[in-house]
Design an enzyme around this catalytic site. Structure first.
Site, mmCIF file in Angstrom:
data_model
loop_
_atom_site.group_PDB
_atom_site.id
_atom_site.type_symbol
_atom_site.label_atom_id
_atom_site.label_comp_id
_atom_site.label_asym_id
_atom_site.label_seq_id
_atom_site.Cartn_x
_atom_site.Cartn_y
_atom_site.Cartn_z
ATOM 1 N N CYS A 162 0.528 0.673 13.230
ATOM 2 C CA CYS A 162 -0.933 0.779 13.313
ATOM 3 C C CYS A 162 -1.405 0.287 14.681
ATOM 4 C CB CYS A 162 -1.603 -0.004 12.179
ATOM 5 S SG CYS A 162 -1.195 -1.752 12.119
ATOM 6 N N ASP A 181 7.531 1.029 8.482
ATOM 7 C CA ASP A 181 6.155 0.763 8.914
ATOM 8 C C ASP A 181 6.193 -0.605 9.582
ATOM 9 O OD1 ASP A 181 3.336 1.495 9.000
ATOM 10 O OD2 ASP A 181 3.048 -0.180 7.635
ATOM 11 N N SER A 208 0.832 -1.209 0.000
ATOM 12 C CA SER A 208 0.000 0.000 0.000
ATOM 13 C C SER A 208 0.862 1.253 0.000
ATOM 14 C CB SER A 208 -0.918 0.006 1.226
ATOM 15 O OG SER A 208 -1.637 -1.195 1.330
ATOM 16 N N LYS A 209 1.778 1.321 0.953
ATOM 17 C CA LYS A 209 2.604 2.517 1.094
ATOM 18 C C LYS A 209 3.682 2.563 0.021
ATOM 19 C CE LYS A 209 1.677 2.500 6.047
ATOM 20 N NZ LYS A 209 0.895 1.250 5.983
#
Length: 485
Positions: A242, A189, A125-126
């Site tokens: 997250c 991340d 995604s990133k």
């Protein structure tokens, strides 16, 4: 809309109550009981936000809510399974992604001339967002430790037509042996306990406990140490998770600040957020941790996230720097290289592509497959990479090249010959299913298949008709055809 079966476990509720207060714990409990909002990141390299809105509305009667916090972002009332089956998503015109998840690349702010590392990248995604921000230029090194997740990562890189990435399969904490003081920008991340994503991953209830949190803390520190070593002096690093736990966020950064030459810098977000903790469980933390950002799910109507941006102030020396052994993937070929020049000349003639277009790329010959990558991409230790760039074509048994769908989509504007426009809904369905469109009057050979101005992919015309070469990986996805326009 409420979901009656979704709750937060007593362990999680107790933790939130203790460290964030009873009011926050109750708000999260109520938030988790709602269906998640769906956010979409428009691939501005392929389509404008306004054009995508028009197409989704005309083809599927889908309309977004007005949402302007981030450029190229849309918010939808539709469930994710509806937006996840359109032809447009299969062709990479947009990516379904949590709003909070879009902010780490936004804060990193990479540019076309940067060397960027995404240390923990799957499912991409990133990474794909970073590539878009870089205009599909520069260098992204994309690392993923879990081999079974690399397949999903590569699928998304290909779907979004990423042309500036090299995929590495390595433990992130070991990667600094090969890229010491190397990258301009790094995203970490990190794997985490997921306390911020319970609304869409209720299974977090089953695995979440403090023992797991503490084990993840140790891994997060090792990953971040490796990233700091790989960052250039003056380079920027974004650490994100997250999860909401300070053990995986502030306490990780606290350890790094004490041992490594980095400092925290201010960041701004166009979204409600809280400052990082400077005190926790009776411990006074570095005062600059107030510059960190915590996004609370019920305030953002998205996932909970933590972000902090670091700048490296001095070099880090290491005695364990190594060079990866070279392999057959380690050679870039220029378009005029004798190993591939005849294949490029052939495609130029078949599709009317000006030969000068190929000068924008480097090519990699891997057995009978040819891959390509933007010419500005560079990295040392090429033998380290699991894959470089994206698929360009395959050399068949007759020693002729067959253009791949990825390449057809990327070269779209340069293809002027052998183009076939699908005529109706049945032809579109057959092509996307990998079937044979019964057209016998056409000249045999390779074609690019279009639907309006969409490049669907490539095909081979035989005596039986147009044989689809739509990638098998995309055929496994259910695709909504919508209205034929």
């Amino acid at each position: 809309m409420k979901r009656n079966t979704v709750k937060i476990s007593d362990k999680i509720y107790g933790y939130l109550n203790e460290h964030f207060g009873e009011e926050s714990a109750k708000k999260y409990l109520s938030f988790v009981e709602e269906y998640p909002s769906v956010y979409v990141r428009v691939n501005n390299l392929k389509i404008s936000r306004d054009d995508l809105i028009k197409r989704l509305n005309k083809r599927y009667n889908i309309e977004p809510e007005i949402f302007n916090s981030l450029p190229g972002t849309l918010k939808f009332k539709e469930r994710e399974e509806d937006l996840g089956k359109t032809l447009e998503i299969a062709l990479g015109y947009y990516y379904i992604q949590g709003l909070s998840s879009m902010f780490p690349p936004y804060v990193l702010n990479p540019g076309p001339g940067d060397k960027v590392l995404d240390l923990c990248s799957a499912p991409g995604s990133k990474t794909t967002q970073i590539s878009e921000m870089m205009g599909n230029e520069g260098t992204i090194v994309v690392n993923e430790v879990q081999l079974d997740r690399i397949k999903a990562l590569i699928y998304n890189l290909d779907r979004m037509n990423v042309l500036n990435s090299g995929v590495v399969h390595s433990k992130g904490e070991l990667l600094s042996k090969y890229f010491l003081n190397y990258f301009d920008k790094i995203l970490v991340d990190a794997p985490c306990s997921g306390l911020g994503i319970i609304q869409k991953k209720i299974e977090v209830n089953q695995w979440w406990n403090l023992d797991r949190v503490n084990k993840l803390h140790d891994l997060q520190v090792r990953l971040l140490v490796s990233a700091v070593k790989m960052l250039k002096v003056g380079g920027e690093l974004v650490y994100s998770t997250c999860t909401l736990t300070p053990e995986e966020n502030e306490l990780v950064i606290e350890k790094i600040l004490k041992k490594y030459p980095v400092q925290i810098v201010d960041i701004e977000l166009p979204l409600k957020h809280r400052n990082g903790f400077t005190k926790y469980n009776g411990q006074t933390l570095h005062p600059d941790l107030k510059k960190a950002v915590r996004i609370l799910p019920w305030e953002a109507d998205s996932d909970g996230f933590f972000l902090v941006k670091l700048v490296k102030t001095d070099p880090v020396n290491s005695d364990d720097e190594e060079k990866w052994k070279k392999s057959y993937t380690s050679e870039f070929l220029k378009p005029d290289d004798k190993k591939i020049v005849k294949y490029l000349s052939s495609l130029s003639e078949i599709f009317g592509i000006d030969k000068s277009v190929f000068n924008e790329f480097n090519f990699i010959l891997k057995r009978k497959d040819i891959f390509f990558i933007n010419k500005s991409w560079e990295a040392k230790n090429l033998g380290l990479f699991h894959r470089l760039g994206t698929k360009f074509g395959t050399i068949d048994k007759r020693d002729e090249i067959v253009l791949h769908t990825n390449a057809a989509q990327i070269l779209d504007k340069h293809i002027t010959k052998n183009i076939y426009q699908v005529k109706d809904r049945d032809e579109l369905r057959i092509y996307l299913a990998g079937g044979l469109i019964p057209k016998t009057e056409m000249e045999r050979g390779q074609y690019v298949i279009k639907y309006n101005d969409y490049v669907l992919g490539t095909a081979i015309v035989t005596s039986g008709g147009i044989k689809s070469r739509f990638p098998r990986s995309k055929r496994t996805q259910a695709i909504r055809l919508g209205e034929f326009i």
